[in-house]
Design an enzyme around this catalytic site. Structure first.
Site, PDB file in Angstrom:
ATOM      1  N   GLU A 214       0.796  -1.231   0.000  1.00 57.38           N
ATOM      2  CA  GLU A 214       0.000   0.000   0.000  1.00 57.38           C
ATOM      3  C   GLU A 214       0.828   1.280   0.000  1.00 57.38           C
ATOM      4  O   GLU A 214       0.749   2.089   0.942  1.00 57.38           O
ATOM      5  CB  GLU A 214      -0.965   0.009   1.194  1.00 57.38           C
ATOM      6  CG  GLU A 214      -1.986  -1.105   1.130  1.00 57.38           C
ATOM      7  CD  GLU A 214      -3.122  -0.957   2.136  1.00 57.38           C
ATOM      8  OE1 GLU A 214      -3.088  -0.053   2.994  1.00 57.38           O
ATOM      9  OE2 GLU A 214      -4.074  -1.757   2.049  1.00 57.38           O
TER      10      GLU A 214
ATOM     11  N   GLU B  51      -5.110  -8.581   0.637  1.00 56.58           N
ATOM     12  CA  GLU B  51      -5.754  -8.266   1.910  1.00 56.58           C
ATOM     13  C   GLU B  51      -7.244  -8.057   1.672  1.00 56.58           C
ATOM     14  O   GLU B  51      -7.639  -7.437   0.680  1.00 56.58           O
ATOM     15  CB  GLU B  51      -5.222  -6.955   2.534  1.00 56.58           C
ATOM     16  CG  GLU B  51      -3.900  -7.076   3.233  1.00 56.58           C
ATOM     17  CD  GLU B  51      -3.457  -5.771   3.884  1.00 56.58           C
ATOM     18  OE1 GLU B  51      -4.312  -5.001   4.363  1.00 56.58           O
ATOM     19  OE2 GLU B  51      -2.236  -5.535   3.893  1.00 56.58           O
TER      20      GLU B  51
HETATM   21  C1  BGC Z   1      -2.776  -2.450   5.790  1.00 56.81           C
HETATM   22  C2  BGC Z   1      -2.767  -3.328   7.011  1.00 56.81           C
HETATM   23  C3  BGC Z   1      -3.885  -2.886   7.929  1.00 56.81           C
HETATM   24  C4  BGC Z   1      -5.193  -3.169   7.235  1.00 56.81           C
HETATM   25  C5  BGC Z   1      -6.409  -2.757   8.014  1.00 56.81           C
HETATM   26  C6  BGC Z   1      -4.142  -2.102   5.289  1.00 56.81           C
HETATM   27  O1  BGC Z   1      -4.249  -0.717   5.209  1.00 56.81           O
HETATM   28  O2  BGC Z   1      -1.950  -2.976   4.795  1.00 56.81           O
HETATM   29  O3  BGC Z   1      -1.507  -3.224   7.617  1.00 56.81           O
HETATM   30  O4  BGC Z   1      -3.827  -3.504   9.167  1.00 56.81           O
HETATM   31  O5  BGC Z   1      -5.252  -2.528   5.993  1.00 56.81           O
HETATM   32  O6  BGC Z   1      -6.408  -1.374   8.208  1.00 56.81           O
HETATM   33  C1  BGC Z   2      -9.417   2.804   4.116  1.00 58.92           C
HETATM   34  C2  BGC Z   2      -8.810   1.452   4.151  1.00 58.92           C
HETATM   35  C3  BGC Z   2      -7.325   1.568   4.482  1.00 58.92           C
HETATM   36  C4  BGC Z   2      -7.149   2.324   5.790  1.00 58.92           C
HETATM   37  C5  BGC Z   2      -5.725   2.498   6.175  1.00 58.92           C
HETATM   38  C6  BGC Z   2      -9.182   3.521   5.420  1.00 58.92           C
HETATM   39  O1  BGC Z   2      -9.720   4.782   5.380  1.00 58.92           O
HETATM   40  O2  BGC Z   2     -10.788   2.714   3.881  1.00 58.92           O
HETATM   41  O3  BGC Z   2      -9.009   0.803   2.918  1.00 58.92           O
HETATM   42  O4  BGC Z   2      -6.751   0.307   4.563  1.00 58.92           O
HETATM   43  O5  BGC Z   2      -7.783   3.572   5.705  1.00 58.92           O
HETATM   44  O6  BGC Z   2      -5.586   2.367   7.574  1.00 58.92           O
END
Ligand code: BGC
Ligand code: BGC
Length: 454
Positions: free
Chosen positions: A167, A355
């Site tokens: 990401e 994920e």
């Molecule tokens: C990340 C994870 C995180 C998950 C849930 C993603 O943004 O890669 O590290 O725990 O989403 O927020």
């Molecule tokens: C998004 C998730 C992303 C997260 C990161 C959120 O606002 O909807 O897709 O993984 O931010 O922590």
């Protein structure tokens, strides 16, 4: 309608985690500090003043966690390698004790019949590199490629495929533009060089990994973007948001150029960071697969005040929400994948869902998670039936862990972790996922064996 039972033969089932979120042992065996260790010390940065100092103590309990995966019957495990374990200050020779941990982990996985799928960078940059500018500095891209080679030299005989970055969008926005994540810089659009340098690092690392016969993926966060209305101003705002969230990284990778960011007043060289030859290098490295992290769609409206960002986020009404408050829209996954194919056509590599999952407060009886996973897998099967080449699904996450700035308050695991005792207890979703995988395998064997005799 196709459902999760129709996912293709050979489909790979897995679980995902990330180093800082589970390992703990932040000062052991020569590991250097990462930006997250430093960020967590900032008063107010992380809910409850928590940190990944101990997390799930996976560094010492990885054997138990591998057994949990063996019990699930997964084909693959997506974990991340902590760069500051390998290079405590982000450059120079490898720290043998750091490499040895991943060596043990990889061997334990293989002994359990699980293919390791490491991510090289899941946000825990060595603090020493941050002191030199972090991803705002071009040099970090070259350091990243050196680190990738050290990991490859040690683990490449047993690891077939690698994910370079996790990401890069969220890392740039949360880490460098808004300051909600480490390294806690709030530079708004001046954060864009952190996008380009991550991509350059990806390109350099991917080039050398592929040259040495390895498969390379990159995992990004994607969201289908829906305009709040058909009004031209809302549609334009949605396009601007889409360019930033979904295209900023994928266009250079698959089309060799950045998307038009003129709505942001940003020039195509992203604040002067793009040098001649960079975009060619990034695209030429090639990809064996695109890792898609999907959690929710986004609804976008025109900005309410002039002068700021060219979009405003709008609420998605009438759908369930996770403990985090994220809207649950399973069909968004299908929409997203079909949208990627429409956009990139034959340039789109095979997809792996790297994920997908949700946080819920339920301790063990997490029917909410089972519904979330089941409906998203149904949507994935429908995307597959509509021609999307999807190869695997790695749910987030194996165990409850440190959810970044939320600390341990958001639980995403199939397995509950008591953070006082480190006791792991499988939730209802664990048994459900195990049975789903077993059923899928049994059907495959049935197909392979042909029609049954009476
Ligand atoms: C990340 C994870 C995180 C998950 C849930 C993603 O943004 O890669 O590290 O725990 O989403 O927020
Ligand atoms: C998004 C998730 C992303 C997260 C990161 C959120 O606002 O909807 O897709 O993984 O931010 O922590």
């Amino acid at each position: 309608m196709p459902n999760r039972g129709d996912l293709p033969a050979g489909f790979r089932w897995g679980v995902s985690t990330a180093a800082y979120q589970i390992e703990g042992a932040v000062a052991e065996d020569g590991r250097g500090p990462s930006v997250w260790d430093v960020f967590c010390e900032r008063p107010g940065a992380v809910k409850g003043g928590e940190s990944g100092r101990i997390a799930c103590d996976h560094y010492h309990r990885y054997g138990e966690d591998v057994e949990l995966m063996r019990g699930l019957g997964v084909d693959g495990y997506r974990f991340s390698i902590a760069w500051p374990r390998i290079q405590p200050t982000g450059s120079g020779p490898a720290n043998p004790a750091g490499l040895a941990f991943y060596d043990r982990l990889v061997d334990a996985l293989l002994a359990a019949g699980i293919t390791p799928l490491p991510t090289l960078f899941h946000w825990d940059l060595p603090q020493a590199l941050e002191d030199g500018g972090g991803w705002l500095a071009r040099d970090t891209a070259y350091r990243f490629a050196e680190y990738a080679e050290l990991a490859l030299d040690r683990l490449g005989d047993r690891v077939p495929a690698w994910i370079t970055l996790n990401e890069p969008f969220v890392h740039m926005v949360f880490g460098y533009a808004l300051g909600i994540h480490a390294p806690g810089r709030a530079l708004m659009l001046d954060a864009l060089p952190a996008a380009h340098h991550q991509l350059l690092g990806h390109g350099l690392a991917a080039g050398l990994l592929r040259e040495r016969g390895h498969q390379v993926l990159i995992a990004n966060n994607f969201t289908p973007v829906r305009p709040a209305s058909e009004a031209p101003a809302d549609v334009a705002a949605a396009e601007a948001y889409d360019a930033l969230h979904n295209r900023l990284f994928t266009d250079p990778l698959l089309r060799g150029r950045y998307p038009d960011l003129s709505a942001y007043g940003v020039t195509p060289d992203l604040g002067g960071s793009v040098r001649p030859g960079d975009l060619e290098l990034i695209a030429a490295a090639g990809l064996d697969g695109l890792g898609v992290n999907y959690y929710n769609p986004t609804r976008i409206a025109a900005p309410t005040e002039p002068g700021g960002l060219p979009f405003a986020e709008a609420e998605i009404d009438g759908v369930p929400r996770t403990a985090f408050g994220w809207p649950v829209v399973p069909d968004g996954l299908r929409e997203l994948l079909l949208g990627l194919r429409t956009r990139y056509g034959n340039a789109l590599p095979p997809i792996t869902i790297t994920e997908n999952g949700c946080s819920t407060d339920a301790t063990l009886d997490d029917g909410f998670r089972i519904d979330y996973l089941a409906t998203h897998l149904d949507a994935l099967a429908q995307a597959h039936a509509q021609g999307i080449d999807v190869r695997g699904y790695y749910t987030w996450s194996l165990i409850d862990n440190v959810e970044w700035a939320e600390g341990t308050s958001q639980r995403f695991g199939l397995v509950h972790v008591d953070f006082d005792t480190q006791r792991r207890t499988p939730k209802a979703s664990y048994a459900w996922y195990r049975d789903l995988i077993a059923t899928h395998r049994a059907r495959q064997r049935g197909w392979a064996a042909g029609p049954r005799r009476p």
